[in-house]
Design a protein around this motif. Structure first.
Motif, mmCIF file in Angstrom:
data_model
loop_
_atom_site.group_PDB
_atom_site.id
_atom_site.type_symbol
_atom_site.label_atom_id
_atom_site.label_comp_id
_atom_site.label_asym_id
_atom_site.label_seq_id
_atom_site.Cartn_x
_atom_site.Cartn_y
_atom_site.Cartn_z
ATOM 1 N N GLY A 209 0.761 -1.245 0.000
ATOM 2 C CA GLY A 209 0.000 0.000 0.000
ATOM 3 C C GLY A 209 0.788 1.289 0.000
ATOM 4 N N THR A 210 2.026 1.293 0.502
ATOM 5 C CA THR A 210 2.750 2.557 0.639
ATOM 6 C C THR A 210 3.897 2.711 -0.346
ATOM 7 O OG1 THR A 210 4.143 1.555 2.363
ATOM 8 C CG2 THR A 210 2.195 2.774 3.090
ATOM 9 N N ASN A 211 3.955 1.884 -1.385
ATOM 10 C CA ASN A 211 4.980 2.080 -2.419
ATOM 11 C C ASN A 211 4.856 3.464 -3.027
ATOM 12 O OD1 ASN A 211 4.372 -1.180 -2.911
ATOM 13 N ND2 ASN A 211 6.515 -0.588 -3.011
ATOM 14 N N THR A 212 5.987 4.061 -3.397
ATOM 15 C CA THR A 212 5.950 5.380 -4.020
ATOM 16 C C THR A 212 5.754 5.304 -5.523
ATOM 17 O OG1 THR A 212 8.366 5.388 -4.273
ATOM 18 C CG2 THR A 212 7.456 6.373 -2.262
ATOM 19 N N SER A 213 6.026 4.160 -6.157
ATOM 20 C CA SER A 213 5.891 4.050 -7.605
ATOM 21 C C SER A 213 4.467 3.682 -7.995
ATOM 22 C CB SER A 213 6.864 2.997 -8.153
ATOM 23 O OG SER A 213 6.601 1.740 -7.590
ATOM 24 N N VAL A 214 4.112 4.010 -9.243
ATOM 25 C CA VAL A 214 2.800 3.683 -9.794
ATOM 26 C C VAL A 214 2.913 2.350 -10.500
ATOM 27 C CG1 VAL A 214 1.026 4.363 -11.426
ATOM 28 C CG2 VAL A 214 2.213 6.108 -10.082
ATOM 29 N N ASP A 215 1.961 1.463 -10.241
ATOM 30 C CA ASP A 215 2.076 0.120 -10.805
ATOM 31 C C ASP A 215 0.714 -0.537 -10.868
ATOM 32 O OD1 ASP A 215 3.120 -2.543 -11.410
ATOM 33 O OD2 ASP A 215 2.666 -2.971 -9.313
ATOM 34 N N GLY A 216 0.473 -1.209 -12.005
ATOM 35 C CA GLY A 216 -0.727 -2.019 -12.104
ATOM 36 C C GLY A 216 -2.005 -1.222 -12.160
ATOM 37 N N GLY A 217 -3.125 -1.886 -11.868
ATOM 38 C CA GLY A 217 -4.420 -1.224 -11.865
ATOM 39 C C GLY A 217 -5.180 -1.464 -13.148
ATOM 40 N N GLY A 218 -6.510 -1.250 -13.114
ATOM 41 C CA GLY A 218 -7.353 -1.445 -14.271
ATOM 42 C C GLY A 218 -7.400 -0.231 -15.168
ATOM 43 N N LEU A 219 -8.373 -0.251 -16.103
ATOM 44 C CA LEU A 219 -8.492 0.816 -17.091
ATOM 45 C C LEU A 219 -8.766 2.162 -16.433
ATOM 46 C CD1 LEU A 219 -8.679 1.712 -20.030
ATOM 47 C CD2 LEU A 219 -11.098 1.061 -19.998
ATOM 48 N N LYS A 220 -9.652 2.175 -15.430
ATOM 49 C CA LYS A 220 -9.996 3.431 -14.767
ATOM 50 C C LYS A 220 -8.762 4.049 -14.112
ATOM 51 C CE LYS A 220 -13.199 5.391 -11.367
ATOM 52 N NZ LYS A 220 -14.302 5.084 -10.414
ATOM 53 N N LYS A 221 -7.976 3.217 -13.436
ATOM 54 C CA LYS A 221 -6.761 3.713 -12.791
ATOM 55 C C LYS A 221 -5.753 4.184 -13.829
ATOM 56 C CE LYS A 221 -3.163 2.389 -9.482
ATOM 57 N NZ LYS A 221 -2.616 1.308 -8.619
ATOM 58 N N ARG A 222 -5.661 3.457 -14.947
ATOM 59 C CA ARG A 222 -4.715 3.830 -15.994
ATOM 60 C C ARG A 222 -5.079 5.174 -16.607
ATOM 61 N NH1 ARG A 222 -0.143 4.242 -16.709
ATOM 62 N NH2 ARG A 222 0.015 2.163 -15.808
ATOM 63 N N ILE A 223 -6.371 5.385 -16.888
ATOM 64 C CA ILE A 223 -6.800 6.661 -17.464
ATOM 65 C C ILE A 223 -6.518 7.798 -16.488
ATOM 66 C CG2 ILE A 223 -8.799 8.013 -18.213
ATOM 67 C CD1 ILE A 223 -9.983 5.433 -19.333
ATOM 68 N N LYS A 224 -6.818 7.574 -15.217
ATOM 69 C CA LYS A 224 -6.551 8.589 -14.194
ATOM 70 C C LYS A 224 -5.067 8.911 -14.146
ATOM 71 C CE LYS A 224 -7.159 9.584 -9.270
ATOM 72 N NZ LYS A 224 -7.662 9.063 -7.964
ATOM 73 N N HIS A 225 -4.239 7.877 -14.268
ATOM 74 C CA HIS A 225 -2.790 8.082 -14.248
ATOM 75 C C HIS A 225 -2.340 8.898 -15.458
ATOM 76 C CE1 HIS A 225 1.393 7.303 -13.396
ATOM 77 N NE2 HIS A 225 1.567 6.743 -14.585
ATOM 78 N N GLU A 226 -2.873 8.572 -16.630
ATOM 79 C CA GLU A 226 -2.499 9.304 -17.841
ATOM 80 C C GLU A 226 -2.934 10.764 -17.763
ATOM 81 O OE1 GLU A 226 -0.627 8.200 -20.155
ATOM 82 O OE2 GLU A 226 -0.645 6.040 -19.825
ATOM 83 N N LEU A 227 -4.074 11.020 -17.133
ATOM 84 C CA LEU A 227 -4.615 12.381 -17.071
ATOM 85 C C LEU A 227 -3.879 13.263 -16.066
ATOM 86 C CD1 LEU A 227 -8.443 11.663 -17.348
ATOM 87 C CD2 LEU A 227 -6.927 12.581 -19.112
ATOM 88 N N ARG A 228 -2.887 12.707 -15.392
ATOM 89 C CA ARG A 228 -2.118 13.515 -14.442
ATOM 90 C C ARG A 228 -1.423 14.676 -15.129
ATOM 91 N NH1 ARG A 228 0.935 9.407 -16.181
ATOM 92 N NH2 ARG A 228 3.212 9.543 -16.255
#
Length: 302
Positions: A209-228
């Motif tokens: 839970g406390t990792n600093t890197s972004v990893d994994g996740g579904g489509l919703k998480k991926r889109i949210k990550h891209e929209l950063r």
């Protein structure tokens, strides 16, 4: 004769898994390994653990003030000792015994007069090192254009040669917002280097839970990550490119200079913005990322 390699590790409140990681680095096969650790102002028992290893001559320790992992790793690069090769290490993974030698052997097959970077897939594991899945980067493209669209490669798998380290030296003075691993990849490509990828994982990549890197996740998480790039990472790549062009102007040539200058100047006119947005070379192999990148450019948030 075994090659010399220096491992650069930044720590922060990492007492839980730190010994596992350091021991796995000290157990690397067929290399002469040294470890340089910069502690980023830990408040738990991390420093005590590091001081124990330091007292045994197993690591070299820098006690720093908290500045965040990006600046911490850049300061490690600028504080690194003379070596044949270098590697980045997180504080909570476990390395397979052949991790470093696998990278060194692969890089020695390339033109060693150029900046070189080796990276791998990841064996994802849980807190107890139970295997989860292999993160293998499907549809991975290796080019400066792909890197500018999406930063995919994991710094904890990197092995870099001395020439790339020399290209990076001085980076801590640049006040970068771009992550140290993305900066490493971009600098390698921009200065005429090469990135090589190993599909075989050589690292147990611990996820919790406390990792600093972004990893994994579904489509919703991926889109949210891209929209950063519309929010906290707005203009991040634009700023990094401008700094890189100034930082290594004499080392960037040809098509690399063309694409970087087109990013530096893309806000100067509507025509320049559209030319960059629809540059077909900007392709990371993932349609969603390519599409969002073009939208980000059109809104001048790149």
């Amino acid at each position: 004769m075994n090659e010399n390699i220096q491992v650069l590790m930044s720590t922060y409140n990492g007492e839980k898994y730190l010994r596992n990681q350091i021991d796995s680095i000290l157990s690397q096969e067929n290399v002469n390994v040294s470890i340089l650790v910069r502690d980023d102002g830990s408040e738990d028992g991390t420093l005590k653990i590091l001081e124990d290893y330091e007292s045994k001559g197993q690591i070299k320790l820098i006690k720093g003030q908290n500045c965040g992992f990006i600046r911490s790793f850049l300061e490690l690069i600028d504080s690194s000792d003379k070596s044949d090769f270098y590697a980045y290490a997180d504080q909570d993974d476990v390395w397979m015994p052949d991790k470093l030698i696998s990278g060194i052997e692969r890089l020695k097959k390339e033109d060693t007069s150029k900046p070189l970077l080796y990276c791998t897939s990841l064996q994802r594991v849980n807190e107890d090192l139970k295997p989860l899945s292999v993160q293998s980067y499907p549809k991975l493209k290796l080019s400066i254009y792909s890197q500018l669209v999406r930063e995919r490669l994991a710094g904890c798998t990197f092995v870099l040669n001395k020439n790339l380290r020399d290209m990076l030296y001085g980076s801590s003075k640049l006040d970068l917002e771009y992550s140290h691993d993305s900066w490493t990849v971009l600098t390698c490509w921009a200065t005429g280097g090469k990135v090589v990828f190993d599909n075989s994982p050589h690292i147990l990549f611990r996820r919790y839970g406390t990792n600093t890197s972004v990893d994994g996740g579904g489509l919703k998480k991926r889109i949210k990550h891209e929209l950063r790039y519309f929010g906290k990472c707005r203009n991040q790549r634009f700023k990094a490119v401008k700094k890189l062009l100034d930082f290594r102007a004499d080392k960037i040539e040809g098509d690399n200079k063309v694409i970087l200058k087109s990013i530096r100047d893309y806000k100067t006119s509507t025509r320049a913005t559209f030319r960059l947005a629809f540059n077909t070379k900007l392709d990371c192999g993932i349609k969603m990322s390519n599409f969002i990148t073009r939208i980000v450019i059109l809104f001048r948030c790149f």
